[in-house]
Design a protein around this motif. Structure first.
Motif, PDB file in Angstrom:
ATOM      1  N   GLU A   1      -2.976 -20.395  -1.247  1.00  0.00           N
ATOM      2  CA  GLU A   1      -3.876 -19.267  -1.258  1.00  0.00           C
ATOM      3  C   GLU A   1      -3.459 -18.235  -0.200  1.00  0.00           C
ATOM      4  O   GLU A   1      -3.505 -17.024  -0.435  1.00  0.00           O
ATOM      5  CB  GLU A   1      -5.304 -19.725  -0.997  1.00  0.00           C
ATOM      6  N   LYS A   2      -3.040 -18.756   0.967  1.00  0.00           N
ATOM      7  CA  LYS A   2      -2.591 -17.865   2.037  1.00  0.00           C
ATOM      8  C   LYS A   2      -1.348 -17.092   1.605  1.00  0.00           C
ATOM      9  O   LYS A   2      -1.239 -15.890   1.846  1.00  0.00           O
ATOM     10  CB  LYS A   2      -2.304 -18.663   3.307  1.00  0.00           C
ATOM     11  N   MET A   3      -0.415 -17.766   0.918  1.00  0.00           N
ATOM     12  CA  MET A   3       0.796 -17.098   0.454  1.00  0.00           C
ATOM     13  C   MET A   3       0.453 -16.075  -0.623  1.00  0.00           C
ATOM     14  O   MET A   3       1.057 -15.004  -0.700  1.00  0.00           O
ATOM     15  CB  MET A   3       1.810 -18.111  -0.063  1.00  0.00           C
ATOM     16  N   SER A   4      -0.517 -16.408  -1.442  1.00  0.00           N
ATOM     17  CA  SER A   4      -0.938 -15.475  -2.481  1.00  0.00           C
ATOM     18  C   SER A   4      -1.515 -14.213  -1.856  1.00  0.00           C
ATOM     19  O   SER A   4      -1.212 -13.102  -2.279  1.00  0.00           O
ATOM     20  CB  SER A   4      -1.974 -16.150  -3.382  1.00  0.00           C
ATOM     21  N   LYS A   5      -2.344 -14.396  -0.816  1.00  0.00           N
ATOM     22  CA  LYS A   5      -2.894 -13.234  -0.114  1.00  0.00           C
ATOM     23  C   LYS A   5      -1.781 -12.434   0.544  1.00  0.00           C
ATOM     24  O   LYS A   5      -1.792 -11.214   0.538  1.00  0.00           O
ATOM     25  CB  LYS A   5      -3.916 -13.677   0.939  1.00  0.00           C
ATOM     26  N   ASN A   6      -0.822 -13.164   1.114  1.00  0.00           N
ATOM     27  CA  ASN A   6       0.315 -12.504   1.759  1.00  0.00           C
ATOM     28  C   ASN A   6       1.107 -11.688   0.730  1.00  0.00           C
ATOM     29  O   ASN A   6       1.509 -10.558   0.992  1.00  0.00           O
ATOM     30  CB  ASN A   6       1.196 -13.545   2.446  1.00  0.00           C
ATOM     31  N   LEU A   7       1.327 -12.292  -0.430  1.00  0.00           N
ATOM     32  CA  LEU A   7       2.046 -11.580  -1.489  1.00  0.00           C
ATOM     33  C   LEU A   7       1.250 -10.370  -1.962  1.00  0.00           C
ATOM     34  O   LEU A   7       1.815  -9.297  -2.204  1.00  0.00           O
ATOM     35  CB  LEU A   7       2.326 -12.516  -2.664  1.00  0.00           C
ATOM     36  N   ASP A   8      -0.058 -10.543  -2.092  1.00  0.00           N
ATOM     37  CA  ASP A   8      -0.908  -9.416  -2.495  1.00  0.00           C
ATOM     38  C   ASP A   8      -0.827  -8.286  -1.470  1.00  0.00           C
ATOM     39  O   ASP A   8      -0.744  -7.119  -1.819  1.00  0.00           O
ATOM     40  CB  ASP A   8      -2.371  -9.867  -2.654  1.00  0.00           C
ATOM     41  N   LYS A   9      -0.844  -8.653  -0.187  1.00  0.00           N
ATOM     42  CA  LYS A   9      -0.744  -7.639   0.871  1.00  0.00           C
ATOM     43  C   LYS A   9       0.594  -6.923   0.789  1.00  0.00           C
ATOM     44  O   LYS A   9       0.665  -5.701   0.913  1.00  0.00           O
ATOM     45  CB  LYS A   9      -0.914  -8.285   2.240  1.00  0.00           C
ATOM     46  N   LYS A  10       1.655  -7.679   0.564  1.00  0.00           N
ATOM     47  CA  LYS A  10       2.986  -7.056   0.450  1.00  0.00           C
ATOM     48  C   LYS A  10       3.030  -6.110  -0.744  1.00  0.00           C
ATOM     49  O   LYS A  10       3.596  -5.012  -0.655  1.00  0.00           O
ATOM     50  CB  LYS A  10       4.072  -8.120   0.317  1.00  0.00           C
ATOM     51  N   LEU A  11       2.436  -6.519  -1.851  1.00  0.00           N
ATOM     52  CA  LEU A  11       2.395  -5.650  -3.028  1.00  0.00           C
ATOM     53  C   LEU A  11       1.626  -4.360  -2.734  1.00  0.00           C
ATOM     54  O   LEU A  11       2.056  -3.271  -3.108  1.00  0.00           O
ATOM     55  CB  LEU A  11       1.756  -6.375  -4.213  1.00  0.00           C
ATOM     56  N   LEU A  12       0.505  -4.497  -2.061  1.00  0.00           N
ATOM     57  CA  LEU A  12      -0.281  -3.320  -1.708  1.00  0.00           C
ATOM     58  C   LEU A  12       0.503  -2.401  -0.774  1.00  0.00           C
ATOM     59  O   LEU A  12       0.475  -1.178  -0.922  1.00  0.00           O
ATOM     60  CB  LEU A  12      -1.601  -3.720  -1.049  1.00  0.00           C
ATOM     61  N   ASP A  13       1.198  -2.994   0.198  1.00  0.00           N
ATOM     62  CA  ASP A  13       2.014  -2.190   1.121  1.00  0.00           C
ATOM     63  C   ASP A  13       3.114  -1.460   0.372  1.00  0.00           C
ATOM     64  O   ASP A  13       3.398  -0.276   0.634  1.00  0.00           O
ATOM     65  CB  ASP A  13       2.624  -3.078   2.206  1.00  0.00           C
ATOM     66  N   LEU A  14       3.746  -2.131  -0.574  1.00  0.00           N
ATOM     67  CA  LEU A  14       4.811  -1.499  -1.360  1.00  0.00           C
ATOM     68  C   LEU A  14       4.246  -0.369  -2.224  1.00  0.00           C
ATOM     69  O   LEU A  14       4.854   0.698  -2.349  1.00  0.00           O
ATOM     70  CB  LEU A  14       5.531  -2.529  -2.226  1.00  0.00           C
ATOM     71  N   GLU A  15       3.085  -0.591  -2.810  1.00  0.00           N
ATOM     72  CA  GLU A  15       2.459   0.445  -3.621  1.00  0.00           C
ATOM     73  C   GLU A  15       2.081   1.647  -2.762  1.00  0.00           C
ATOM     74  O   GLU A  15       2.265   2.788  -3.164  1.00  0.00           O
ATOM     75  CB  GLU A  15       1.227  -0.109  -4.337  1.00  0.00           C
ATOM     76  N   SER A  16       1.591   1.381  -1.551  1.00  0.00           N
ATOM     77  CA  SER A  16       1.241   2.472  -0.637  1.00  0.00           C
ATOM     78  C   SER A  16       2.482   3.279  -0.274  1.00  0.00           C
ATOM     79  O   SER A  16       2.456   4.508  -0.237  1.00  0.00           O
ATOM     80  CB  SER A  16       0.591   1.931   0.635  1.00  0.00           C
ATOM     81  N   ALA A  17       3.562   2.596   0.002  1.00  0.00           N
ATOM     82  CA  ALA A  17       4.814   3.284   0.338  1.00  0.00           C
ATOM     83  C   ALA A  17       5.278   4.130  -0.845  1.00  0.00           C
ATOM     84  O   ALA A  17       5.736   5.268  -0.668  1.00  0.00           O
ATOM     85  CB  ALA A  17       5.886   2.274   0.729  1.00  0.00           C
ATOM     86  N   ASP A  18       5.170   3.578  -2.025  1.00  0.00           N
ATOM     87  CA  ASP A  18       5.585   4.315  -3.226  1.00  0.00           C
ATOM     88  C   ASP A  18       4.728   5.574  -3.407  1.00  0.00           C
ATOM     89  O   ASP A  18       5.247   6.649  -3.678  1.00  0.00           O
ATOM     90  CB  ASP A  18       5.473   3.398  -4.449  1.00  0.00           C
ATOM     91  N   LEU A  19       3.426   5.453  -3.216  1.00  0.00           N
ATOM     92  CA  LEU A  19       2.535   6.602  -3.338  1.00  0.00           C
ATOM     93  C   LEU A  19       2.866   7.666  -2.290  1.00  0.00           C
ATOM     94  O   LEU A  19       2.887   8.864  -2.575  1.00  0.00           O
ATOM     95  CB  LEU A  19       1.070   6.178  -3.201  1.00  0.00           C
TER      96      LEU A  19
END
Length: 141
Positions: A1-19
């Motif tokens: 679950e912790k890794m899933s949250k970590n992956l979700d955070k990384k995805l959000l960070d990547l999306e923010s960078a893209d925006l």
């Protein structure tokens, strides 16, 4: 679950960078368009100034031939200086515009590189998530 949250955070960070990069590109395009509009407006203003000066010269010429001829020479010289100065300024604006276009191309390439990296990172994260799910399924099963 912790890794899933970590992956979700990384995805959000990547999306923010893209925006952020998309917005930066949009601003660059808007600024380039503004410079182009200013250049065109500048050209129109110079042309209108030249037309006005010529009209004034012709009107005075009809009234006072010798005096007007002297003034025509002075105004013509001034006009030529203005045109030379305007041409120099136009060349400078063209250089700036070309520089902005080069900068825009560079930014576009960087955006494409970042987008490609984001997609690769997203793909890696998705694969890691699948492996985690598979691993979890194997542990549970």
């Amino acid at each position: 679950e912790k890794m899933s949250k970590n992956l979700d955070k990384k995805l959000l960070d990547l999306e923010s960078a893209d925006l952020f990069l998309q917005e930066s590109h949009k601003l660059l395009v808007e600024k380039t368009d503004a410079v182009e509009r200013q250049t065109k407006q500048f050209e129109q203003n110079v042309t209108e100034m030249g037309k006005k000066q010529k009209a004034e010269i012709l009107g005075e010429f009809q009234k006072e031939s010798k005096t007007v001829i002297d003034r025509v020479d002075i105004l013509d010289s001034s006009f030529n200086r203005n045109m030379n100065q305007s041409e120099k300024e136009r060349e400078e604006l063209d250089k700036h515009l070309e520089s902005l276009k080069d900068f825009g191309k560079n930014i576009s390439e960087q955006i494409k590189d970042v987008q490609r990296k984001v997609l690769e990172d997203v793909s890696k994260l998705e694969n890691e998530l699948k492996e985690q799910k598979l691993s979890q399924t194997n542990i549970d099963g």
